[in-house]
Design an enzyme around this catalytic site. Sequence first.
Site, PDB file in Angstrom:
ATOM      1  N   GLY A   1      27.421  33.416  51.863  1.00  0.00           N
ATOM      2  CA  GLY A   1      27.345  34.706  50.809  1.00  0.00           C
ATOM      3  C   GLY A   1      26.470  34.430  49.743  1.00  0.00           C
TER       4      GLY A   1
ATOM      5  N   GLY B   1      25.889  35.645  45.566  1.00  0.00           N
ATOM      6  CA  GLY B   1      26.192  36.404  44.369  1.00  0.00           C
ATOM      7  C   GLY B   1      25.574  35.902  43.102  1.00  0.00           C
ATOM      8  CB  THR B   2      25.934  37.490  39.790  1.00  0.00           C
ATOM      9  OG1 THR B   2      26.933  38.408  40.558  1.00  0.00           O
ATOM     10  CG2 THR B   2      24.782  38.203  38.998  1.00  0.00           C
TER      11      THR B   2
ATOM     12  N   GLY C   1      26.463  32.297  42.106  1.00  0.00           N
ATOM     13  CA  GLY C   1      25.912  31.230  42.700  1.00  0.00           C
ATOM     14  C   GLY C   1      25.982  31.420  44.276  1.00  0.00           C
ATOM     15  CD  GLN C   2      22.714  29.284  46.953  1.00  0.00           C
ATOM     16  OE1 GLN C   2      22.687  28.554  47.684  1.00  0.00           O
ATOM     17  NE2 GLN C   2      21.741  29.350  45.957  1.00  0.00           N
ATOM     18  CB  VAL C   3      30.074  31.430  49.249  1.00  0.00           C
ATOM     19  CG1 VAL C   3      31.163  30.831  49.829  1.00  0.00           C
ATOM     20  CG2 VAL C   3      30.513  31.997  47.950  1.00  0.00           C
TER      21      VAL C   3
ATOM     22  CE  LYS D   1      32.005  32.312  43.041  1.00  0.00           C
ATOM     23  NZ  LYS D   1      33.164  33.428  42.849  1.00  0.00           N
TER      24      LYS D   1
ATOM     25  CG  ASP E   1      33.322  42.371  40.725  1.00  0.00           C
ATOM     26  OD1 ASP E   1      33.248  43.430  41.204  1.00  0.00           O
ATOM     27  OD2 ASP E   1      32.674  41.371  41.359  1.00  0.00           O
TER      28      ASP E   1
HETATM   29  P1  ATP Z   1      29.721  38.454  43.102  1.00  0.00           P
HETATM   30  O1  ATP Z   1      28.174  38.353  42.587  1.00  0.00           O
HETATM   31  O2  ATP Z   1      29.942  39.914  43.960  1.00  0.00           O
HETATM   32  O3  ATP Z   1      30.363  38.501  41.728  1.00  0.00           O
HETATM   33  P2  ATP Z   1      30.418  35.888  43.515  1.00  0.00           P
HETATM   34  O4  ATP Z   1      28.972  34.948  43.147  1.00  0.00           O
HETATM   35  O5  ATP Z   1      31.323  35.804  42.699  1.00  0.00           O
HETATM   36  O6  ATP Z   1      30.183  37.266  44.004  1.00  0.00           O
HETATM   37  P3  ATP Z   1      32.188  35.484  45.847  1.00  0.00           P
HETATM   38  O7  ATP Z   1      32.329  36.928  45.823  1.00  0.00           O
HETATM   39  O8  ATP Z   1      33.389  34.679  45.492  1.00  0.00           O
HETATM   40  O9  ATP Z   1      30.955  35.351  44.746  1.00  0.00           O
HETATM   41  O10 ATP Z   1      31.753  35.077  47.331  1.00  0.00           O
HETATM   42  C1  ATP Z   1      30.353  35.703  47.671  1.00  0.00           C
HETATM   43  C2  ATP Z   1      30.603  36.084  49.161  1.00  0.00           C
HETATM   44  O11 ATP Z   1      30.770  34.814  50.046  1.00  0.00           O
HETATM   45  C3  ATP Z   1      31.636  37.120  49.498  1.00  0.00           C
HETATM   46  O12 ATP Z   1      31.560  38.185  49.379  1.00  0.00           O
HETATM   47  C4  ATP Z   1      32.004  36.516  50.969  1.00  0.00           C
HETATM   48  O13 ATP Z   1      31.403  37.448  51.823  1.00  0.00           O
HETATM   49  C5  ATP Z   1      31.775  35.140  51.167  1.00  0.00           C
HETATM   50  N1  ATP Z   1      32.861  34.266  50.693  1.00  0.00           N
HETATM   51  C6  ATP Z   1      33.476  33.934  49.604  1.00  0.00           C
HETATM   52  N2  ATP Z   1      34.647  33.325  49.645  1.00  0.00           N
HETATM   53  C7  ATP Z   1      34.559  32.986  50.825  1.00  0.00           C
HETATM   54  C8  ATP Z   1      35.968  32.319  51.701  1.00  0.00           C
HETATM   55  N3  ATP Z   1      36.767  31.774  51.236  1.00  0.00           N
HETATM   56  N4  ATP Z   1      35.618  32.303  53.152  1.00  0.00           N
HETATM   57  C9  ATP Z   1      34.606  33.273  53.800  1.00  0.00           C
HETATM   58  N5  ATP Z   1      33.563  33.572  52.932  1.00  0.00           N
HETATM   59  C10 ATP Z   1      33.697  33.762  51.707  1.00  0.00           C
HETATM   60 MG    MG Z   2      32.063  38.787  44.903  1.00  0.00          MG
HETATM   61 MG    MG Z   3      31.996  37.700  41.460  1.00  0.00          MG
END
Ligand code: ATP
Ligand code: MG
Ligand code: MG
Length: 394
Positions: free
Chosen positions: A28, A30-31, A33-35, A50, A148
């Site tokens: 995934g 998001g804003t 970084g990357q997961v 992450k 969130d």
């Molecule tokens: P946002 O921009 O929505 O705030 P973010 O950058 O904070 O996102 P996360 O929401 O923590 O990041 O993770 C992004 C995406 O990665 C999640 O919506 C999910 O689909 C995937 N992901 C995150 N953590 C996990 C995990 N532990 N196992 C599997 N997939 C995950």
């Molecule tokens: Mg998120």
């Molecule tokens: Mg987030």
Amino acid sequence: NWDLILYVNLELVNKMSNRRFIVKEMLGQGTFGQVVKCWDTETNDYVAVKVIKNQPAFYHQAIMEVSLLRTLNQKFDPDDQHNIVRMLDYLSFQNHLCIAFEMLGQNLYELLKRNHLRGLKLKYVQAFSKQILDAMVVMREAGIIHCDLKPENILLAPSVATAAAVKVIDFGSACLEGKTVYSYIQSRYYRSPEVLLGYPYTTAIDMWSFGCIVAELFLGLPLFPGASEYDVLQRMMTILGGQPPDELLREAKNTIRFFKHVGIYPGNEAPSGLSSAYRILSEEEVEVRDSKRPKMGKWYFPHLKLDKLICTYPWNNSELSETEKTDRLGLVDFLKGLLEFDPNKRWSPLQALYHPFITGESFTGPYEPVPETARIPVARAAAIDHNPGGGHWL
Ligand code: ATP
Ligand code: MG
Ligand code: MG
């Protein structure tokens, strides 16, 4: 460029910590970084890492994510019983903070999409709601506001037998109650009235988002998919009836963006015949940036009140069984306690946990929660069984 991003991360994460993590695939983005899905050579298991962008602001917010999650995991949920993602490790690599989490499955938005946005059966809406609430009870105990909550941040967890389980993730926007810093928080569809209006907020904003999530799990579509904040507010008022209470409108700093003051000073009373000293602006009166209305598409709900919307959904519905009808009335009553405009009257997680919709009791009439002054100990909440019955759950 997806390949390039993945390649860059591959380089980065493979170098990280003496090649402890081997990148397998992108999970995934998001804003923050990357997961990425990684193989952890130390524990011989998959983990989700992450990788936070290497900019100071993101780095500092991620430190907050680590610290709040550590508190939640270790102090408030040491035995991993409350549906909150486990943080396994974290490290800093070339100014990228990397946080390793237990590997989870799809998020609930992906699940709804897989189900063609038709919504889930009531028993799954109920089971997921109960589990999310359980996490929220713990967050509330810890004084942590998630800020969130949305389907993308609720993930399917590996489940026992046929029972479905979910976990709350992404504490990247979270903060401590009483130490709120930002005013522009929550994703728009899930944004609470007090945040929209610019009013001091509490853990009650998470309950609002939770209400939106529960409705969306049932409908398959977001309840308030507003194209602007004004549009979100209008949808709330249409579907729920009423408007935020005058005390809130009087104190909030964004009120004039959405409402016109029609009250009478000095007491600021409502003019005769009206119940409020404020009325919502017409489309013409709204500032341009707020006036955009979405096209009438599949994401647009007709002007139905919440009870009609839930009880007749989908609108071409054939016969519903008597039990289903009663259960849906229970869902409506549940949603009304969560989607309460007044944050002081909105139910707490613990109060919501004892609603018939969650406990599985038959719905007989409006639920009166135990007052918060007589708060039920968390131990009782923990004793509640979280597993729905067996069966396939789409
Ligand atoms: P946002 O921009 O929505 O705030 P973010 O950058 O904070 O996102 P996360 O929401 O923590 O990041 O993770 C992004 C995406 O990665 C999640 O919506 C999910 O689909 C995937 N992901 C995150 N953590 C996990 C995990 N532990 N196992 C599997 N997939 C995950
Ligand atoms: Mg998120
Ligand atoms: Mg987030």
